[in-house]
Every structure is written in structure tokens, then in C-alpha cells.
Design a protein around this motif. Structure first.
Motif, PDB file in Angstrom:
ATOM      1  N   LEU A 174       0.964  -0.946  -0.188  1.00  0.00           N
ATOM      2  CA  LEU A 174       0.347  -0.167  -0.363  1.00  0.00           C
ATOM      3  C   LEU A 174       0.300   1.415  -0.161  1.00  0.00           C
ATOM      4  CD1 LEU A 174      -3.226  -0.187   1.702  1.00  0.00           C
ATOM      5  CD2 LEU A 174      -1.810   2.369   2.543  1.00  0.00           C
ATOM      6  N   PRO A 175       1.640   1.593  -0.800  1.00  0.00           N
ATOM      7  CA  PRO A 175       2.040   2.815  -1.041  1.00  0.00           C
ATOM      8  C   PRO A 175       1.475   3.970  -1.073  1.00  0.00           C
ATOM      9  CG  PRO A 175       2.283   1.638  -2.832  1.00  0.00           C
ATOM     10  CD  PRO A 175       1.402   0.514  -2.577  1.00  0.00           C
ATOM     11  N   TRP A 176       1.320   4.983   0.489  1.00  0.00           N
ATOM     12  CA  TRP A 176       0.961   6.659  -0.068  1.00  0.00           C
ATOM     13  C   TRP A 176       0.457   7.323  -1.603  1.00  0.00           C
ATOM     14  CZ3 TRP A 176       4.208   6.952   4.641  1.00  0.00           C
ATOM     15  CH2 TRP A 176       4.086   6.214   5.768  1.00  0.00           C
ATOM     16  N   GLU A 177       1.381   7.194  -2.099  1.00  0.00           N
ATOM     17  CA  GLU A 177       0.986   7.951  -3.444  1.00  0.00           C
ATOM     18  C   GLU A 177       0.364   6.853  -4.525  1.00  0.00           C
ATOM     19  OE1 GLU A 177       4.013   6.662  -2.204  1.00  0.00           O
ATOM     20  OE2 GLU A 177       5.159   8.217  -1.486  1.00  0.00           O
ATOM     21  N   SER A 178       0.227   5.708  -4.274  1.00  0.00           N
ATOM     22  CA  SER A 178      -0.449   5.457  -5.256  1.00  0.00           C
ATOM     23  C   SER A 178      -1.967   4.517  -5.025  1.00  0.00           C
ATOM     24  CB  SER A 178       0.603   4.329  -5.802  1.00  0.00           C
ATOM     25  OG  SER A 178       1.117   4.059  -5.701  1.00  0.00           O
ATOM     26  N   THR A 179      -2.341   4.658  -4.130  1.00  0.00           N
ATOM     27  CA  THR A 179      -3.464   3.595  -3.310  1.00  0.00           C
ATOM     28  C   THR A 179      -4.066   4.711  -4.166  1.00  0.00           C
ATOM     29  OG1 THR A 179      -2.031   2.357  -2.187  1.00  0.00           O
ATOM     30  CG2 THR A 179      -4.438   2.295  -1.971  1.00  0.00           C
ATOM     31  N   SER A 180      -5.434   3.998  -4.547  1.00  0.00           N
ATOM     32  CA  SER A 180      -7.020   4.794  -4.660  1.00  0.00           C
ATOM     33  C   SER A 180      -7.472   4.960  -3.864  1.00  0.00           C
ATOM     34  CB  SER A 180      -7.024   4.304  -5.375  1.00  0.00           C
ATOM     35  OG  SER A 180      -8.271   2.945  -5.304  1.00  0.00           O
ATOM     36  N   GLU A 181      -8.569   5.863  -3.679  1.00  0.00           N
ATOM     37  CA  GLU A 181      -9.837   6.023  -2.520  1.00  0.00           C
ATOM     38  C   GLU A 181     -10.287   4.817  -2.534  1.00  0.00           C
ATOM     39  OE1 GLU A 181     -11.301  10.239  -2.476  1.00  0.00           O
ATOM     40  OE2 GLU A 181     -13.333   9.247  -1.246  1.00  0.00           O
ATOM     41  N   THR A 182     -11.054   4.104  -3.444  1.00  0.00           N
ATOM     42  CA  THR A 182     -11.689   3.285  -3.540  1.00  0.00           C
ATOM     43  C   THR A 182     -11.522   2.119  -3.165  1.00  0.00           C
ATOM     44  OG1 THR A 182     -12.281   4.238  -5.728  1.00  0.00           O
ATOM     45  CG2 THR A 182     -13.590   1.903  -5.316  1.00  0.00           C
ATOM     46  N   LEU A 226      -8.900   1.532  -0.559  1.00  0.00           N
ATOM     47  CA  LEU A 226      -9.468   2.457   0.471  1.00  0.00           C
ATOM     48  C   LEU A 226     -10.448   1.618   1.510  1.00  0.00           C
ATOM     49  CD1 LEU A 226      -6.043   4.895   0.486  1.00  0.00           C
ATOM     50  CD2 LEU A 226      -6.282   3.165   1.952  1.00  0.00           C
ATOM     51  N   GLN A 227     -10.962   2.925   0.691  1.00  0.00           N
ATOM     52  CA  GLN A 227     -12.617   2.432   1.368  1.00  0.00           C
ATOM     53  C   GLN A 227     -12.830   1.319   1.195  1.00  0.00           C
ATOM     54  OE1 GLN A 227     -14.431   4.722  -1.671  1.00  0.00           O
ATOM     55  NE2 GLN A 227     -14.702   6.632  -0.240  1.00  0.00           N
ATOM     56  N   ALA A 228     -12.755   0.159   0.530  1.00  0.00           N
ATOM     57  CA  ALA A 228     -12.918  -1.006   1.465  1.00  0.00           C
ATOM     58  C   ALA A 228     -12.219  -1.366   2.490  1.00  0.00           C
ATOM     59  CB  ALA A 228     -12.349  -2.239   0.160  1.00  0.00           C
ATOM     60  N   PHE A 229     -11.829  -1.680   3.101  1.00  0.00           N
ATOM     61  CA  PHE A 229     -11.196  -1.697   4.525  1.00  0.00           C
ATOM     62  C   PHE A 229     -11.956  -1.149   5.656  1.00  0.00           C
ATOM     63  CE2 PHE A 229      -7.226  -1.778   1.561  1.00  0.00           C
ATOM     64  CZ  PHE A 229      -7.074  -2.973   1.770  1.00  0.00           C
ATOM     65  N   ALA A 230     -12.360   0.567   5.415  1.00  0.00           N
ATOM     66  CA  ALA A 230     -13.320   0.528   6.649  1.00  0.00           C
ATOM     67  C   ALA A 230     -13.284  -0.004   8.247  1.00  0.00           C
ATOM     68  CB  ALA A 230     -15.354   0.058   6.711  1.00  0.00           C
ATOM     69  N   PRO A 231     -11.882  -0.098   8.685  1.00  0.00           N
ATOM     70  CA  PRO A 231     -11.532  -0.645  10.160  1.00  0.00           C
ATOM     71  C   PRO A 231     -12.196   0.314  10.660  1.00  0.00           C
ATOM     72  CG  PRO A 231      -9.685   1.010   9.187  1.00  0.00           C
ATOM     73  CD  PRO A 231     -11.002   0.590   8.429  1.00  0.00           C
ATOM     74  N   ARG A 285      -3.228  11.954   3.020  1.00  0.00           N
ATOM     75  CA  ARG A 285      -4.706  11.330   2.566  1.00  0.00           C
ATOM     76  C   ARG A 285      -4.923   9.968   2.739  1.00  0.00           C
ATOM     77  NH1 ARG A 285      -6.113   8.955  -2.025  1.00  0.00           N
ATOM     78  NH2 ARG A 285      -3.638   7.696  -2.252  1.00  0.00           N
ATOM     79  N   VAL A 286      -4.109   9.080   3.044  1.00  0.00           N
ATOM     80  CA  VAL A 286      -4.409   7.712   3.489  1.00  0.00           C
ATOM     81  C   VAL A 286      -5.124   7.639   4.314  1.00  0.00           C
ATOM     82  CG1 VAL A 286      -3.722   5.152   3.934  1.00  0.00           C
ATOM     83  CG2 VAL A 286      -2.715   6.941   2.115  1.00  0.00           C
ATOM     84  N   LEU A 287      -4.858   8.626   5.639  1.00  0.00           N
ATOM     85  CA  LEU A 287      -5.020   8.657   6.788  1.00  0.00           C
ATOM     86  C   LEU A 287      -7.111   8.512   6.869  1.00  0.00           C
ATOM     87  CD1 LEU A 287      -2.116   9.348   9.482  1.00  0.00           C
ATOM     88  CD2 LEU A 287      -2.853   7.356   9.146  1.00  0.00           C
ATOM     89  N   SER A 288      -7.329  10.175   6.021  1.00  0.00           N
ATOM     90  CA  SER A 288      -7.712  10.942   5.670  1.00  0.00           C
ATOM     91  C   SER A 288      -9.263   9.568   5.432  1.00  0.00           C
ATOM     92  CB  SER A 288      -8.265  12.244   5.882  1.00  0.00           C
ATOM     93  OG  SER A 288      -7.836  11.575   4.130  1.00  0.00           O
ATOM     94  N   ILE A 289      -8.798   9.096   4.717  1.00  0.00           N
ATOM     95  CA  ILE A 289     -10.238   8.278   3.893  1.00  0.00           C
ATOM     96  C   ILE A 289     -10.255   7.003   5.008  1.00  0.00           C
ATOM     97  CG2 ILE A 289     -10.342   6.871   2.187  1.00  0.00           C
ATOM     98  CD1 ILE A 289      -8.589   8.779   0.276  1.00  0.00           C
ATOM     99  N   LEU A 290      -9.455   6.289   5.301  1.00  0.00           N
ATOM    100  CA  LEU A 290      -9.904   5.430   6.455  1.00  0.00           C
ATOM    101  C   LEU A 290     -10.100   5.648   7.504  1.00  0.00           C
ATOM    102  CD1 LEU A 290      -5.771   3.251   6.663  1.00  0.00           C
ATOM    103  CD2 LEU A 290      -7.641   2.480   4.917  1.00  0.00           C
ATOM    104  N   LEU A 291     -10.210   7.118   7.747  1.00  0.00           N
ATOM    105  CA  LEU A 291     -11.468   7.643   9.222  1.00  0.00           C
ATOM    106  C   LEU A 291     -12.359   8.473   8.856  1.00  0.00           C
ATOM    107  CD1 LEU A 291      -7.939   9.081  11.472  1.00  0.00           C
ATOM    108  CD2 LEU A 291      -9.161   6.820  11.340  1.00  0.00           C
ATOM    109  N   SER A 328     -16.342  -3.529   2.417  1.00  0.00           N
ATOM    110  CA  SER A 328     -16.841  -4.793   2.304  1.00  0.00           C
ATOM    111  C   SER A 328     -17.888  -5.266   3.719  1.00  0.00           C
ATOM    112  CB  SER A 328     -15.902  -5.298   2.383  1.00  0.00           C
ATOM    113  OG  SER A 328     -15.238  -5.678   3.571  1.00  0.00           O
ATOM    114  N   PHE A 329     -18.431  -4.480   4.470  1.00  0.00           N
ATOM    115  CA  PHE A 329     -19.046  -5.690   6.125  1.00  0.00           C
ATOM    116  C   PHE A 329     -20.413  -5.001   5.669  1.00  0.00           C
ATOM    117  CE2 PHE A 329     -14.081  -3.883   7.246  1.00  0.00           C
ATOM    118  CZ  PHE A 329     -13.902  -5.598   7.326  1.00  0.00           C
ATOM    119  N   PRO A 330     -20.872  -6.069   6.755  1.00  0.00           N
ATOM    120  CA  PRO A 330     -22.479  -5.965   6.312  1.00  0.00           C
ATOM    121  C   PRO A 330     -23.123  -4.735   7.281  1.00  0.00           C
ATOM    122  CG  PRO A 330     -21.634  -7.904   7.629  1.00  0.00           C
ATOM    123  CD  PRO A 330     -20.673  -6.712   7.191  1.00  0.00           C
TER     124      PRO A 330
END
Ligand SMILES: C[S@@+](CC[C@H](N)C(=O)[O-])C[C@H]1O[C@@H](n2cnc3c(N)ncnc32)[C@H](O)[C@@H]1O
Length: 395
Positions: free
Chosen positions: A258-266, A268-273, A293-299, A310-312
Motif C-alpha cells: 500500500l504505497p501512500w502515493e498511488s493507492t486509490s480512494e476506492t 482504501l474505502q474497502a477496508f473500513a476498519p 490523504r490515506v489516513l483521512s480516507i480510512l478515518l 465489504s462489511f455488513p
């Protein structure tokens, strides 16, 4: 003889000596603990303890690092000789053997990886206490060992291989996880810049329900996988890669590039931790905008009904948890990040703060509120007071 009976390998300072030796602490630290064992002197009983519990054990291990052992023997012999006590013959013989059979130039040719053991020592009565009060984690990491060898003439650049070194903040996050298992157990956790994977191994120990470790460097990722396997964990490169699972695995961990520069928003959104973690990831000013950018999408708070992850959806409603009186709430709707960091350069850190502000995240220094236990009391090279712990959330 009476003194010999006092040295118990399951209690400090004997336990501290063994733990420091197995985690390859510098020879000077070991000698300081050895003096504690002998009330100021490295006595014959102390030497016998070191020989029986450490040196013979190291020799039985295939991969114990010979230059480390050789350097320790040299310092030990010189310390005992200076105090005009008798050196055990075994030490002279082994040192002589290494003098003949091992040349320090071999260091440059050798594979740059070493194996060490990080022992987390639990105070008596701790609920996390397993295996007689210690949790021992074997870790393969880089040979960044100027301190251990005390040889300024061997030019090995420290941190040439940052992802394969154990940085102090990952020790701190590991202590945090093991001190407050309730925050992390049964939570879905995602780590950025995971390096050797120590934090993930501790998350598995406290039974996080899902663990995703990530790094942008492929060789770091390969080394992380070795470490997970060394610790009986299965490494999956994607949630569906069941063929990578073997019977020896006690638990699975997802390890992703997961390179921070090139991982897409979509992506990252798939993880929803529930929880995002990061140890010593605030150090390179060039990477900071991408990291934030990565942190803000994950949060980002998840919208009920959103189809991107992917979670119910039902899990959103009732999975909020308030971790004790400290009020560190976690839920998938409002994830929280725990970022541990040594502030080495104040300009870099201030840049991170301003990017965090622009991303509409709130950052809080919780170092004094959420103090982990000191589970590494023998590790003199680990300066806990240099580390700050922050939480990050969406405003
Ligand atoms: C200082 S190391 C810390 C490693 C580990 N967290 C620890 O504390 O031991 C920084 C980690 O972030 C990773 N990293 C650095 N820049 C990155 C980027 N642009 N994208 C993804 N990972 C990156 C490195 O490969 C390395 O593993």
C-alpha cells in the motif's frame, strides 16, 4: 554456591539479562545487568548463569548472530579481567574459537538480516499474562547494529532499510496494545507503514478480529511475512487468498502493498476498519500529504448504506465501544487512529499538523492519558520518554 542459587532465570534481574541478550541489546547494557546480578561484580556465579542460560542457548540456535556474541564475549572477558576475578575457561575458549573462525569483514558479505527475540514481560497478576508472564516475539530484522557492535569503523548505514528495523514507536504501540487489550480485541485494525510487523503480531495476541498490515516497500512486506510466519500467523495478500493459509497458522493477517502515493480512494474505502495504527510514520516531509490523504480516507465516517466497503451495514449500528473511563470510543462509523511518533524534526511534525487540520481531522496528544505498562524494562536502548501518542479522528 549460595550466590548461584539466587540467580533465577524466571525473575529479574536474571530474566532481564536473558531478555536483553535475546533481543541483542548492546554489550554495555548486558554488562550493567550482569553487575546487578552479582551485586556490582560479574562474579563466577554470574558468569555461570550467563554461560548456562544465554551462551549455550545462543549456540543451539542456528542463526544467532556471531559478531554480536563475539563482541559481547570480548567485553565480558575484559570486564572480569579488570575486576581481577577469574574468567570462566568456557568464555576464553569460545572467544578464541570466534577469533580464528570469524572475520569482521564477513559482516559486509553476510545476509543483512538478523533474528532477535523481543520479550514483553508482564508484571505479576496481569490479565494479559501468558506463558509465565512473558510474551516472546521472534523478529527478523535488518543488521542496523552499530550500537550493538560498538564498531564505528564498520560502515553500515543505520536505517538504510527503515521498514526492516524495529523503530521505538512500534515497541510503544505494542506495549499499548498489550497493556490495553480491550481497546483492540474484537476490533478490525489497519496499520500503515507496518515495517517488521511487530504491532500486527501484538494485535493477533490480543485477538483483534481482523488485522490488515500494509507497507509501500515490497522487500519490507516480504520480511514482514517471514515474521508473521515465525509467530505462527498466516499472511494473506488479499482477503480471498485462502490458498495461502496453512494448518500451522493460529490466525490470519492480511499483508498488503500500500504505497501512500498511488493507492486509490476506492481501494482504501474497502477496508473500513475500527482502528487505524501507525508507528514512526511521520518522518519524511515528502510523503506527508499522501500519508494524511490515506489516513483521512480510512478515518472518514462511513455512511450507513454505503456500498463501497465489504462489511455488513448492520454492524454500523451497534458496534460502538467506549473503552473504559478513558473515553476512547471506536466504531466503524467513527474510526480512530493511534499514531505513535518520535518527534525528530519539529518542522516535519508541524507540517503534519497543518495537513491534518486541512483534512478536517482532529489530533489529540494522549501520551499522558493512555500510558502503557513498561513491558520492556530490560531494553535500555528503548527510550519511551521520547515517544508521543496521538489519536486522530474526523472532526
Ligand atoms: C520508520 S519506518 C517504521 C516502521 C514500523 N512502523 C516501526 O515503527 O518499526 C516507516 C515505514 O513506513 C513505510 N513507508 C514509508 N514511506 C511510505 C510510503 N510512501 N508508502 C507506504 N509505506 C511507506 C516504510 O517502508 C517503513 O516500513
Amino acid at each position: 554456591m549460595a550466590e548461584e542459587l539466587r540467580i533465577d532465570v524466571s525473575l529479574p534481574p536474571g530474566l532481564h539479562f536473558l531478555s536483553a541478550f535475546l533481543s541483542m541489546e548492546p554489550a554495555d547494557s548486558l554488562l550493567s545487568i550482569a553487575r546487578d546480578l552479582g551485586r556490582g561484580l560479574v562474579t563466577e556465579a554470574v558468569q555461570k548463569f550467563i554461560w548456562d542460560h544465554c551462551i549455550t542457548k545462543a549456540q543451539e540456535m542456528n542463526h544467532f548472530h556471531v559478531p554480536y556474541l563475539k563482541n559481547f564475549l570480548k567485553k565480558l572477558i575484559s570486564e572480569v579481567e579488570l575486576s581481577q576475578a577469574e574468567v570462566l575457561d568456557e568464555f576464553y575458549e569460545l572467544y578464541a574459537h570466534y577469533m580464528v573462525s570469524w572475520k569482521d569483514e564477513n559482516l559486509r558479505k553476510e545476509s543483512a538480516k538478523i533474528s532477535k527475540f523481543v520479550s514483553f514481560l508482564f508484571p505479576d497478576g496481569s490479565l494479559s499474562c501468558q506463558n509465565f508472564g512473558k510474551f516472546v516475539v521472534p523478529i527478523q530484522c535488518s543488521l542496523n547494529m552499530l550500537e550493538e557492535l560498538n564498531r564505528a569503523d564498520i560502515q553500515i548505514p543505520i536505517f538504510s532499510d527503515p521498514g526492516c528495523s524495529i523503530w521505538p514507536s512500534s515497541l510503544y504501540l505494542s506495549e499499548l496494545i498489550l497493556s490495553f487489550p480491550d481497546i483492540f480485541s474484537t476490533r478490525e485494525c489497519f496499520e500503515v507503514g507496518s515495517g517488521v510487523g511487530l504491532v500486527g503480531i501484538c494485535l493477533a495476541h490480543v485477538k483483534a478480529s481482523k488485522i490488515v498490515l500494509s507497507d509501500g516497500d515490497p522487500s519490507t512486506l516480504a520480511n514482514m511475512k517471514v515474521n508473521l510466519e515465525l509467530n505462527g500467523l498466516c499472511c494473506l495478500s488479499s482477503p480471498t487468498a485462502t490458498s495461502e493459509r496453512t494448518n500451522e497458522c493460529t490466525q490470519t493477517v492480511e499483508c498488503i502493498h500500500l504505497p501512500w502515493e498511488s493507492t486509490s480512494e476506492t481501494e482504501l474505502q474497502a477496508f473500513a476498519p475500527h482502528i487505524v495504527l501507525g508507528a514512526d510514520v511521520i518522518y519524511d516531509p515528502i510523503c506527508l500529504p499522501d500519508l494524511v490523504r490515506v489516513l483521512s480516507i480510512l478515518l472518514r465516517p462511513k455512511q450507513i448504506g454505503s456500498s463501497t466497503h465489504s462489511f455488513p451495514v448492520t454492524e454500523h449500528v451497534d458496534d460502538q465501544r467506549n473503552d473504559g473511563s478513558r473515553g476512547f470510543k471506536t466504531s466503524r462509523d467513527h474510526p480512530i487512529a493511534y499514531i505513535a511518533s518520535v518527534i525528530r524534526n519539529i518542522d516535519t511534525f508541524n507540517r503534519f499538523l497543518s495537513l491534518v487540520e486541512q483534512a478536517n481531522l482532529s489530533m489529540c496528544d494522549v501520551t499522558d492519558e493512555l500510558k502503557p505498562m513498561n513491558l520492556l524494562p530490560y531494553m535500555y536502548t528503548y527510550n519511551r520518554s521520547s515517544i508521543r501518542l496521538f489519536t486522530l479522528k474526523f472532526k
